[in-house]
Design an enzyme around this catalytic site. Sequence first.
Site: not given
Lengths: 262, 262
Positions: A41, A109, A143
């Site tokens: 990430e 995200k 994540c």
Amino acid sequence: MKIALYQGPGHINDPASGFSLLAEKAAEAKAQGAELLILPEMYLSGYNIGPEAAHKFAVTAAGLAPAREAARRHNIALVFGYPEKVGDDVANSAVLIGPNGEILLNYRKTHLFGDLDRAMFKAVGTEFPVAELNGLKIGLLICYDIEFPEPARRLALAGADLILIPTAQMEPYEQVARYVLPARAYENQVYTAYANHSGQEGELSYIGLSSLCGPDGAILALAGCGEEMLYATVDPAHQAAVRKADPLLADRRPALYGPLAG
Amino acid sequence: MKIALYQGPGHINDPASGFSLLAEKAAEAKAQGAELLILPEMYLSGYNIGPEAAHKFAVTAAGLAPAREAARRHNIALVFGYPEKVGDDVANSAVLIGPNGEILLNYRKTHLFGDLDRAMFKAVGTEFPVAELNGLKIGLLICYDIEFPEPARRLALAGADLILIPTAQMEPYEQVARYVLPARAYENQVYTAYANHSGQEGELSYIGLSSLCGPDGAILALAGCGEEMLYATVDPAHQAAVRKADPLLADRRPALYGPLAG
């Protein structure tokens, strides 16, 4: 399809050396026969860099040209996280670049993590796109997204065979690496690749433990806590056999799941 | 609250000795300070017994009287699986009996497993009820249910602190015991208890590996492959701290999860 995963320290405030290492690791992965390399990430800029640097280093697709060139030169697909410029905002994004240098997939995200993420990023992402590479359907998450069962489930329902998750996972969340990743692979009967940072970045201690898991929940490769390359082979015949033996997705009862989307 | 878990061989075609061992294990658990004892799926009759025996041994609430008496006598709550008579059908059910012998909760397996389950049971269950015991909210699931993230999520969204899962888990599904259970505990920030059979039952080889997990995904106790009692303590203060540190349920984005219930 053989895939490679790079776990390593972040490149704080230094996208140029990020691009340079990306090309080096792409060559190394290709030499090992890999057709896809996944990195962590916010790989390009580092993750724990604060809102000012996140804005400063945020790029649009045009700013990814050196990575597209590395993919083309080494004839390998690349996945990594980067700060994406979206209007006046910055998104925490990940991109899949094909072996011809084309952008196949861009993901923003959807589940921001605590004050860290919220100080740097806007949750502008609302989509879970899937793209095809070498006959395999690929989805991306980042994540914290993988700690929720719903995003990976959305990708599986969209037909994903392989879910790639750049991450920046720190202490004390070892359970995520050890249990949640193989569980996501098992319950969705997909391959997963979870690519983490290692080492220290500001006050964050990354735990490493990057992993490659199979569609039966087997951990195919698990990193330690330092810099490391992992390799595993995605086998569509094995995946088809797993899905045939236990039709987990067909056995779902969506009519009973209404409150999850309520 | 201290809880106990009994892993042991099935009692094929013999509910009488099932009730007798239940009382014995209730006394043993209570002597260790436990206030709740959980036993496997279809504990009373055995699991792999075929449709004829499942019908023969199926009972309504009235047929659970010996278990209610054992709970009352030893002042301990009991959870176990049994074949439930529902009209002309048989459900694969689990019951929570309170320490006064009252039935607090009855759950009917919503996700039937393969030909084994479907030959014996009807999927008459559509509810995910939650009941309170000693100030803790408790939900029940059975075996295959826990392999799907959605049923446990429904219980967590209904406020469950503790999810109890009688199971009959056989080879080659070790990944479920090792990874999926702690992942469910972690993602829902609940305690889980997964109570399996051990040994052989017909052509099935049970894998044991019963577990008690905490709301941070820690494996608090893990059985081997034989007969065993496990113990762990449910600590509401620890659970509250875990939930405060990472608001996983509040960070969900249900507006993005529509296709899961579609």
